[in-house]
Design an enzyme around this catalytic site. Structure first.
Site, mmCIF file in Angstrom:
data_model
loop_
_atom_site.group_PDB
_atom_site.id
_atom_site.type_symbol
_atom_site.label_atom_id
_atom_site.label_comp_id
_atom_site.label_asym_id
_atom_site.label_seq_id
_atom_site.Cartn_x
_atom_site.Cartn_y
_atom_site.Cartn_z
ATOM 1 N N CYS A 15 48.129 22.470 41.584
ATOM 2 C CA CYS A 15 47.740 21.215 42.259
ATOM 3 C C CYS A 15 46.826 21.475 43.448
ATOM 4 O O CYS A 15 46.361 20.537 44.085
ATOM 5 C CB CYS A 15 48.964 20.399 42.651
ATOM 6 S SG CYS A 15 49.637 20.788 44.271
ATOM 7 N N THR A 28 33.360 37.455 53.765
ATOM 8 C CA THR A 28 33.319 37.903 52.369
ATOM 9 C C THR A 28 34.670 38.457 51.911
ATOM 10 O O THR A 28 34.997 38.403 50.724
ATOM 11 C CB THR A 28 32.216 38.974 52.226
ATOM 12 O OG1 THR A 28 30.981 38.371 52.623
ATOM 13 C CG2 THR A 28 32.084 39.482 50.815
ATOM 14 N N HIS A 37 37.706 49.206 42.437
ATOM 15 C CA HIS A 37 36.894 49.865 41.412
ATOM 16 C C HIS A 37 37.250 51.341 41.299
ATOM 17 O O HIS A 37 37.571 51.991 42.302
ATOM 18 C CB HIS A 37 35.406 49.727 41.763
ATOM 19 C CG HIS A 37 34.923 48.310 41.713
ATOM 20 N ND1 HIS A 37 34.805 47.628 40.528
ATOM 21 C CD2 HIS A 37 34.554 47.451 42.690
ATOM 22 C CE1 HIS A 37 34.361 46.395 40.778
ATOM 23 N NE2 HIS A 37 34.211 46.263 42.082
ATOM 24 N N CYS A 69 55.813 24.457 48.686
ATOM 25 C CA CYS A 69 54.771 24.474 47.647
ATOM 26 C C CYS A 69 55.466 24.638 46.298
ATOM 27 O O CYS A 69 56.037 25.693 46.015
ATOM 28 C CB CYS A 69 53.799 25.624 47.901
ATOM 29 S SG CYS A 69 52.705 25.940 46.505
ATOM 30 N N SER A 81 36.102 39.651 43.955
ATOM 31 C CA SER A 81 36.852 39.818 42.698
ATOM 32 C C SER A 81 38.218 40.456 42.908
ATOM 33 O O SER A 81 39.057 40.437 42.004
ATOM 34 C CB SER A 81 36.065 40.682 41.708
ATOM 35 O OG SER A 81 34.749 40.228 41.570
ATOM 36 N N LYS A 138 27.570 44.561 38.789
ATOM 37 C CA LYS A 138 28.537 44.899 37.742
ATOM 38 C C LYS A 138 28.715 43.785 36.711
ATOM 39 O O LYS A 138 29.527 43.920 35.801
ATOM 40 C CB LYS A 138 29.872 45.243 38.392
ATOM 41 C CG LYS A 138 29.759 46.423 39.356
ATOM 42 C CD LYS A 138 31.073 46.726 40.038
ATOM 43 C CE LYS A 138 30.908 47.758 41.137
ATOM 44 N NZ LYS A 138 30.272 47.228 42.353
ATOM 45 N N GLU A 144 28.433 45.637 50.569
ATOM 46 C CA GLU A 144 28.638 44.843 49.346
ATOM 47 C C GLU A 144 29.646 45.600 48.472
ATOM 48 O O GLU A 144 30.254 46.583 48.913
ATOM 49 C CB GLU A 144 27.309 44.592 48.650
ATOM 50 C CG GLU A 144 26.486 45.818 48.368
ATOM 51 C CD GLU A 144 25.073 45.465 47.916
ATOM 52 O OE1 GLU A 144 24.920 44.679 46.980
ATOM 53 O OE2 GLU A 144 24.114 45.981 48.506
ATOM 54 N N SER A 150 37.233 48.061 47.811
ATOM 55 C CA SER A 150 37.868 49.277 47.273
ATOM 56 C C SER A 150 37.777 50.417 48.279
ATOM 57 O O SER A 150 38.667 51.258 48.369
ATOM 58 C CB SER A 150 37.147 49.740 45.997
ATOM 59 O OG SER A 150 36.782 48.665 45.189
ATOM 60 N N ILE A 208 38.861 43.588 43.029
ATOM 61 C CA ILE A 208 39.003 44.772 42.174
ATOM 62 C C ILE A 208 38.932 46.038 43.020
ATOM 63 O O ILE A 208 38.060 46.163 43.886
ATOM 64 C CB ILE A 208 37.859 44.841 41.119
ATOM 65 C CG1 ILE A 208 37.715 43.509 40.367
ATOM 66 C CG2 ILE A 208 38.054 46.013 40.166
ATOM 67 C CD1 ILE A 208 38.945 43.034 39.655
HETATM 68 C C1 LIG Z 1 31.045 37.993 44.818
HETATM 69 C C2 LIG Z 1 31.602 39.263 45.409
HETATM 70 C C3 LIG Z 1 32.442 40.086 44.657
HETATM 71 C C4 LIG Z 1 32.941 41.251 45.184
HETATM 72 N N1 LIG Z 1 33.856 41.967 44.481
HETATM 73 C C5 LIG Z 1 34.351 43.122 44.991
HETATM 74 C C6 LIG Z 1 35.330 43.844 44.288
HETATM 75 O O1 LIG Z 1 35.854 43.413 43.273
HETATM 76 N N2 LIG Z 1 35.707 45.048 44.782
HETATM 77 C C7 LIG Z 1 35.166 45.564 45.913
HETATM 78 O O2 LIG Z 1 35.492 46.675 46.264
HETATM 79 N N3 LIG Z 1 34.290 44.849 46.646
HETATM 80 C C8 LIG Z 1 33.889 43.634 46.220
HETATM 81 N N4 LIG Z 1 33.011 42.896 46.943
HETATM 82 C C9 LIG Z 1 32.585 43.396 48.239
HETATM 83 C C10 LIG Z 1 33.634 43.152 49.328
HETATM 84 O O3 LIG Z 1 34.131 41.846 49.249
HETATM 85 C C11 LIG Z 1 32.986 43.406 50.659
HETATM 86 O O4 LIG Z 1 32.443 44.705 50.652
HETATM 87 C C12 LIG Z 1 33.933 43.304 51.831
HETATM 88 O O5 LIG Z 1 34.735 42.164 51.778
HETATM 89 C C13 LIG Z 1 33.100 43.293 53.108
HETATM 90 O O6 LIG Z 1 33.961 43.223 54.194
HETATM 91 P P1 LIG Z 1 33.370 43.219 55.651
HETATM 92 O O7 LIG Z 1 34.533 43.303 56.559
HETATM 93 O O8 LIG Z 1 32.330 44.262 55.773
HETATM 94 O O9 LIG Z 1 32.617 41.815 55.774
HETATM 95 P P2 LIG Z 1 33.244 40.363 55.990
HETATM 96 O O10 LIG Z 1 34.523 40.202 55.283
HETATM 97 O O11 LIG Z 1 32.163 39.392 55.683
HETATM 98 O O12 LIG Z 1 33.565 40.325 57.526
HETATM 99 C C14 LIG Z 1 32.575 40.163 58.505
HETATM 100 C C15 LIG Z 1 33.188 39.372 59.636
HETATM 101 O O13 LIG Z 1 32.228 39.291 60.692
HETATM 102 C C16 LIG Z 1 32.393 38.052 61.316
HETATM 103 N N5 LIG Z 1 31.175 37.719 62.060
HETATM 104 C C17 LIG Z 1 29.939 37.513 61.572
HETATM 105 N N6 LIG Z 1 29.106 37.163 62.576
HETATM 106 C C18 LIG Z 1 29.838 37.155 63.711
HETATM 107 C C19 LIG Z 1 29.556 36.843 65.068
HETATM 108 N N7 LIG Z 1 28.342 36.450 65.473
HETATM 109 N N8 LIG Z 1 30.544 36.932 65.980
HETATM 110 C C20 LIG Z 1 31.797 37.305 65.602
HETATM 111 N N9 LIG Z 1 32.122 37.571 64.326
HETATM 112 C C21 LIG Z 1 31.164 37.511 63.401
HETATM 113 C C22 LIG Z 1 32.654 37.097 60.157
HETATM 114 O O14 LIG Z 1 33.300 35.921 60.591
HETATM 115 C C23 LIG Z 1 33.511 37.936 59.237
HETATM 116 O O15 LIG Z 1 34.891 37.704 59.427
HETATM 117 C C24 LIG Z 1 32.548 41.673 46.476
HETATM 118 C C25 LIG Z 1 31.736 40.834 47.233
HETATM 119 C C26 LIG Z 1 31.311 39.624 46.726
HETATM 120 C C27 LIG Z 1 30.520 38.698 47.571
#
Ligand SMILES: Cc1cc2nc3c(=O)[nH]c(=O)nc-3n(C[C@H](O)[C@H](O)[C@H](O)COP(=O)(O)OP(=O)(O)OC[C@H]3O[C@@H](n4cnc5c(N)ncnc54)[C@H](O)[C@@H]3O)c2cc1C
Length: 480
Positions: free
Chosen positions: A436, A40, A49, A399, A45, A249, A336, A341, A47
Site C-alpha cells: 500500500c 544516491t 558486485h 504498518c 540496485s 551493467k 558511481e 559494494s 548489489i
Molecule cells: C542507478 C544506480 C544504481 C547503482 N547500483 C549500485 C549497485 O548495485 N552496487 C553498487 O555497489 N553501487 C551501485 N550504485 C552506486 C552507489 O549507489 C554509489 O556509489 C553510492 O551510493 C555513492 O555514495 P556516496 O556517499 O558517494 O554519495 P551519496 O549517497 O550521493 O552521498 C552524498 C551526500 O552528499 C550530500 N551533499 C551534497 N551536496 C552537499 C552540500 N552542499 N552540503 C552538504 N551535503 C551535501 C548529499 O546530501 C548526500 O547525502 C548505483 C548508483 C545508481 C545511481
C-alpha cells in the site's frame, strides 16, 4: 577546529566516518539533507558486485573486490541485512559467448573467486524463470545483495556511537583554504578543520573545483527502477544481469534483502543534479529489457518506481586521494557503481590517507559493533512474545503490509541519529515499504513521530523542510 570534516553522509562519507572513529580524531559530518543516506545511497540496485566488470588495476576494481570480501563480516558487526545470493551475466547469442570469457578473465585478473561459465540449460535449472533464449551465463558466487540505506545508517550510527558528530540539514556553501586548515561555510556557520573529506556524491565536483585548478566534472547519470511486491521476491534467486554495455551493467532483475523483486536501472545522462523523477519512457524501456532476461516478469506486482543518480566521471574511475595543490583536502569522488559494494574498503582507504596527513593514535575504547532495531516480522513466535513482554508496543502493528510495530518505530526515533522524518522511519523499519506504500500507516507514523519528538503533527515532514504532510504551514514549518 575539528581534525576532520566530512562533506556528505552517504555510504562513502559514513564508511569513512566509521573508520576514522577508530582513531583519536575529532570528526564532523555535514549533510544538507535531514537524514543520512538521502542522496544516491538510498536509490540504487543494492548489489554487492563480485567485481568482474571493472578495468583491472583501476581503483574501482580494487575497492570492489576488497569491499565485497569485507561485507559479510561488517554485516555481522553492524547488524544489517546482507545475502550472498550469487550473480549471473546472461548471454543471448552464441556468437557473443566470448564476451563472457573476457569478463571471466577480467574478473580473475581482479581477484574475483569462483567464476564459472554455465550453459543455457544449467542457468535455467538454477533459475527456471530465465528466458529460453539464453545460451550461456557467467556465474559469480560471491555476488551479493545488501540494503543500501540500512548499511549507511548502520555505519553512521556506529560512527556516532564512537564520537563522530553529525550535523544534518546543514548545506555546505563555501570552502576557504587557510594556512594549514580549511574553513567550511555550512548552514550559515563557519567550521574549521585540518582535513576535509569531499564525499558529496554528484556535487563532489563543485567542492573539488573550489580548491583545485585541475577541474573535475561529474555528470548525473540517471537510473530508473520498478520495485515489485514481496509476493514475487523469489521470482529469481540470484542477481540476473545481461552482458554490459558502454553505459554500464545494463538492466538487472534481482531479489532484495527485504524479499521484494527489483528491476532496473536505465542509464541516461542528465543536467539536473536533483533530477530523480521517474518517466513513462524509462519504465517502458527497463521493463522491455528486463523481459529479455525473464519474459514472465510479474508486471502486475509493481508497487512503486524510483530513480537514483550515478556520480559519473568521463574517466570512469573513483578518485580517492589528497588533491594536488590542496594539502589536507581529500576527494572521494566519481563514486558511481560499484560505490556501494566498495564502501567498507573505501572507508578504510580514506582512513589510511588521513593517517598519512594527520597521524593519530588508535582508540582503546572503540565500539566495534552495533545492534539494529528488533524486527518483529522476521522474529520467531517466542522472540516476539519475549519482546512484547518487555515492551507491549512491539505488539501493536502500525504498518500492516510489512508488519512493523509501534515499538520498532519508537526505537527508530530514540536511537543514535534517530529518525525525525517519515522517510527516516521507513528506511530504518520498513514501515510504508509494502504493497500500500504507506496509504494506511502514514497518518499513524506522523502521529507517533509528533508524540515522541514533542512537536505538532503539522511539523512532521516526509524528508525535511518543504515536505510537510499537513497543510497550513510554510517551508520553514511556520503556520501561514
Ligand atoms: C542507478 C544506480 C544504481 C547503482 N547500483 C549500485 C549497485 O548495485 N552496487 C553498487 O555497489 N553501487 C551501485 N550504485 C552506486 C552507489 O549507489 C554509489 O556509489 C553510492 O551510493 C555513492 O555514495 P556516496 O556517499 O558517494 O554519495 P551519496 O549517497 O550521493 O552521498 C552524498 C551526500 O552528499 C550530500 N551533499 C551534497 N551536496 C552537499 C552540500 N552542499 N552540503 C552538504 N551535503 C551535501 C548529499 O546530501 C548526500 O547525502 C548505483 C548508483 C545508481 C545511481
Amino acid at each position: 577546529m575539528y581534525d576532520v570534516i566530512i562533506i556528505g553522509a552517504g555510504v562513502s562519507g559514513c564508511a569513512a566516518a566509521r573508520e576514522l572513529s577508530r582513531y583519536q580524531y575529532s570528526t564532523l559530518v555535514l549533510d544538507k539533507c535531514s537524514d543520512v543516506a538521502e542522496g544516491t545511497s538510498k536509490a540504487n540496485s543494492g548489489i554487492v558486485h563480485a567485481g568482474f566488470d571493472n578495468e583491472p588495476g583501476s581503483l574501482m576494481a580494487k575497492m570492489n573486490v576488497r569491499g565485497n570480501a569485507m561485507m559479510e563480516q561488517l554485516s555481522k558487526e553492524l547488524d544489517f541485512p546482507f545475502i550472498r545470493n550469487g550473480s549471473l551475466v546472461l548471454c543471448f547469442d552464441a556468437d557473443d559467448e566470448y564476451k563472457l570469457e573476457d569478463l571471466k578473465k577480467r574478473g580473475e585478473a581482479n581477484g574475483v573467486p569462483g567464476l564459472r561459465i554455465l550453459s543455457g540449460d544449467q542457468v535455467r535449472e538454477m533459475e527456471p524463470n530465465i528466458s529460453d533464449k539464453v545460451t550461456a551465463a557467467l556465474y559469480a558466487p560471491t555476488g551479493g545483495i545488501v540494503c543500501p540505506f540500512n548499511l549507511t545508517i548502520a555505519l553512521a550510527e556506529n560512527a556516532a556511537d564512537n564520537g563522530v558528530e553529525f550535523r544534518l540539514g546543514t548545506e555546505v556553501t563555501d570552502i576557504k583554504k587557510k594556512d594549514g586548515f580549511y574553513q567550511v561555510v555550512a548552514g550559515g556557520e563557519e567550521y574549521s578543520a585540518r582535513v576535509v573529506i569531499n564525499a558529496a556524491g554528484v556535487y563532489a565536483d563543485k567542492f573539488h573545483n573550489m580548491v583545485s585548478e585541475d577541474k573535475m566534472t561529474i555528470i548525473p547519470r540517471k537510473g530508473e527502477y520498478c520495485l515489485m511486491d514481496s509476493t514475487v521476491g523469489d521470482f529469481v534467486h540470484s542477481t540476473v544481469f545481461q552482458l554490459p554495455t558502454a553505459y554500464g551493467k545494463g538492466v538487472l532483475v534481482t531479489p532484495t534483502v527485504h524479499g521484494n523483486l527489483l528491476t532496473g536501472p536505465t542509464a541516461t545522462d542528465i543536467d539536473d543534479k536533483e533530477g530523480v523523477n521517474t518517466t513513462a519512457e524509462g519504465m517502458n524501456e527497463l521493463l522491455k529489457k528486463a523481459e529479455l532476461s525473464t519474459p514472465n516478469l510479474p508486471r502486475r506486482e509493481i508497487i512503486t518506481s524510483f530513480s537514483g543518480l550515478r556520480a559519473h566521471r568521463p574517466e570512469h574511475d573513483f578518485v580517492i586521494e589528497e588533491v594536488d595543490g590542496a594539502p589536507g583536502f581529500v576527494d572521494v569522488a566519481g563514486m558511481e557503481s560499484p560505490g556501494l559494494s566498495s564502501a567498507p574498503a573505501v572507508g578504510q582507504y580514506v582512513a589510511e590517507i588521513v593517517q598519512g596527513i594527520l597521524p593519530a593514535e588508535e582508540k582503546t575504547d572503540f565500539i566495534g559493533t552495533r545492534k539494529g532495531i528488533p524486527q518483529m516480522r522476521y522474529a520467531s513466535f517466542d522472540e516476539r512474545k519475549k519482546q512484547i513482554e518487555k515492551d507491549p508496543a512491539y505488539g501493536n502493528v502500525i504498518c500492516r503490509c510489512c508488519t512493523v510495530t509501534e515499538g520498532e518505530i519508537v526505537n527508530a526515533i530514540h536511537r543514535t541519529l534517530g529518525a525525525t522524518t517519515v522517510d527516516g522511519i521507513k528506511r530504518r523499519t520498513g514501515a510504508g515499504m509494502g504493497r500500500c506504500q504507506s496509504g494506511f500507516c502514514n497518518p499513524r507514523v506522523v502521529e507517533i513521530l509528533a508524540r515522541e519528538l514533542g512537536v505538532d503533527e503539522e511539523q512532521i515532514t516526509k524528508k525535511g523542510p518543504g515536505s510537510q504532510f499537513l497543510e497550513g504551514y510554510d517551508k520553514e514549518g511556520i503556520r501561514a
